[in-house]
Write an enzyme that holds these catalytic residues in place. Structure first.
Site, PDB file in Angstrom:
ATOM      1  N   GLN A   1    -109.535 -37.157 -75.919  1.00 36.49           N
ATOM      2  CA  GLN A   1    -109.095 -35.799 -76.066  1.00 36.49           C
ATOM      3  C   GLN A   1    -109.065 -35.344 -74.665  1.00 36.49           C
ATOM      4  OE1 GLN A   1    -112.304 -34.621 -79.558  1.00 36.49           O
ATOM      5  NE2 GLN A   1    -110.376 -33.338 -79.452  1.00 36.49           N
ATOM      6  N   HIS A   2    -108.382 -34.058 -74.629  1.00 35.70           N
ATOM      7  CA  HIS A   2    -108.394 -33.146 -73.629  1.00 35.70           C
ATOM      8  C   HIS A   2    -107.512 -33.646 -72.556  1.00 35.70           C
ATOM      9  CE1 HIS A   2    -111.847 -31.383 -75.601  1.00 35.70           C
ATOM     10  NE2 HIS A   2    -112.628 -32.466 -75.039  1.00 35.70           N
TER      11      HIS A   2
ATOM     12  N   ASP B   1    -109.752 -39.172 -80.566  1.00 38.64           N
ATOM     13  CA  ASP B   1    -110.889 -40.201 -80.866  1.00 38.64           C
ATOM     14  C   ASP B   1    -111.789 -39.780 -81.668  1.00 38.64           C
ATOM     15  OD1 ASP B   1    -111.832 -38.705 -78.716  1.00 38.64           O
ATOM     16  OD2 ASP B   1    -112.080 -40.314 -77.351  1.00 38.64           O
TER      17      ASP B   1
END
EC number: 2.7.1.17
Length: 494
Positions: free
Chosen positions: A80-81, A243
């Protein structure tokens, strides 16, 4: 047959799932390179992900003994991110900044101030933006690389980028989008005004991908990609997700009651909620799930990266490291570690560094050092569990996944520190499994079949009772004393 992919920090994992029987037929993996610097930079080249995708897929198909033509759909789980920037031709403009990158911490603080602090961010977005989130990386790019910023045509997350490579479509789904910092998790929509605050021209808003529901398909594989991967060219690309969202599906955590804990490069804890229960604890991220609900979550920045650093420092293999952990007592004879090698998100200490406390000539041993790093990383997750419980999340049991879940001693330490029983799914690489399950669900919806996600999880997710671990009340009481000492040291940093 379905292909599940998990593109993580350390590498890409692939697995082939027979959704009818619930059996994982084959698995493969390939490593990623990390670009890092002392100032908090943590980046990767997206081209490395594509190479690892290809290598892991071929290994999984070979182990499964099935041809790529048998794959009906592909699901992707991504870290992520991360920020992936593309130009008008769809070419990558610079290395992707990752979730663990803290170089943009000053930009995050300025954006947080603009939103009215953590309380204002929670009210507006449903999450309190943190340095690892995507939004501060955009402001950092504008300030540090204005030439790159001027060429941005598409803003994608890692899993979005892989889906684009597979299908040719620029899309994002609600779960992964929740961690950008410019997405309203209650209403499931982009916060365009926040991006216009960064760039009033509206270019960033125009560069956002299309939002799609979880459980949908983007379309078939691009012919050249199907050929490169050796897959069925008619195979569909599922929406996929972050994830953690895929890990929730891969552990069957799609209804209230259980908590999933991941012992990976980072440490994560998450549960399922049917409503967007935005916590007043800013460190609890009330993300959307990829199964139709919400996913209250906390994430620590340091876990196996910290234990791996000690393992490498002492030149130990995994078995030797575990043996030394067992030789040291609870509390490591007074040696306490704050393992904040990458700064920390929970608690919010982006500029912190790792520390050792209580060192003496007697307790500074290899065994105590190994024990202290396992305990220190586990205490960070205990703090996160306390936050989730304070937010009203019930935790009757823990489903443990990630590389650290393979260690019996670590499982026992976690159960004792959390004072909660735990069990591991049979397939601890839950994100890749969740991606494959979601691919099967997405294909069923595309074809108008009534197969539910609950049915698929019931078939494909099973628990390994041989690793079920009960907490020991006496050890839990001893750990509570050490944990409170850990909290005192953290509070001094805060």
């Amino acid at each position: 047959m379905f292909l599940g992919i998990d593109c993580g920090t350390q590498g890409t994992k692939a697995l082939v799932l027979d959704a009818d029987s619930g059996r994982v037929l084959g698995e493969g993996s390939a490593a990623h390179r990390l670009i890092s610097a002392a100032n908090g930079k943590r980046e990767q080249q997206p081209a490395d992900w594509l190479l690892a995708f290809e290598q892991a897929t071929r290994a999984a198909l070979e182990q499964a003994g099935v041809p790529g033509s048998a794959i009906l759909a592909v699901g992707v789980s991504g870290q992520q991110h991360g920020l992936v920037l593309l130009d008008e031709q769809g070419e990558v403009l610079r290395p992707a900044k990752l979730w663990c990158d803290t170089e943009s911490a000053p930009q995050n603080q300025r954006l947080l101030d603009y939103l009215g602090g953590e309380a204002g961010s929670l009210e507006r977005l449903g999450v309190a933006i943190a340095p690892g989130y995507t939004v501060s990386k955009l402001l950092w790019t504008q300030e540090q690389h204005p030439d790159v910023f001027a060429r941005i045509a598409h803003i994608l997350l890692p899993h979005d980028y892989l889906n684009y490579w597979l299908s040719g479509r620029y899309c994002s789904e609600y779960g992964d989008a929740s961690g950008t910092g410019y997405f309203d998790v209650r209403r499931r929509r982009w916060d365009s005004a926040l991006l216009e605050h960064i760039d009033p021209s509206g270019r960033l808003v125009a560069a956002l991908p299309e939002l799609i529901e979880s459980g949908r398909c983007l379309g078939p594989l691009r012919p050249q990609v199907a050929q490169r991967l050796g897959l069925n060219p008619r195979a569909l690309v599922a929406s996929g997700g972050g994830d953690n969202m895929m890990g929730a599906i891969g552990t069957g955590n799609i209804r209230p009651g259980a908590i999933t804990m991941s012992l990976g490069t980072s440490g994560t804890l998450y549960a399922y909620a049917e409503q967007p229960q935005v916590s007043q604890q800013p460190q609890v991220a009330s993300f959307c799930s990829s199964s139709g609900g919400w996913l209250p979550l906390i994430c620590t920045m340091n876990l196996t990266n910290a234990t791996g650093a000690i393992q490498q420092l002492l030149e130990l293999d995994l078995a030797s490291f575990g043996a030394l952990v067992t030789q040291a007592p609870i509390g490591a004879e007074g040696l306490l570690m704050l393992p904040f090698l990458n700064g920390e998100r929970v608690p919010p200490l982006p500029n912190a560094s790792a520390s050792l406390f209580g060192m003496t000539s007697d307790n500074l041993t290899r065994a105590n050092l190994c024990r202290a790093v396992v305990e220190g990383t586990s205490f960070g997750l205990r703090y996160g569990l306390d936050l989730l419980r304070a937010s009203g999340i019930e935790c009757r049991s823990i489903r443990l996944i990630g590389g650290g879940a393979n260690s019996p001693i670590w499982r026992q330490i976690v159960a004792d520190i959390m004072a909660t029983p735990l069990v591991c799914p049979r397939h601890t690489e839950a994100a890749a499994l969740g991606a494959a399950i979601q691919a099967a669900w997405s294909l069923a919806r595309e074809q108008g079949r009534s197969t539910s996600l609950d049915e698929l999880c019931a078939t494909c997710v099973s628990l390994d009772e041989s690793c079920a671990t009960e907490p020991d009340p006496e050890r839990s009481a001893r750990y509570e004393v050490v944990y409170q000492r850990y909290r005192e040291q953290v509070q001094q940093l805060q």
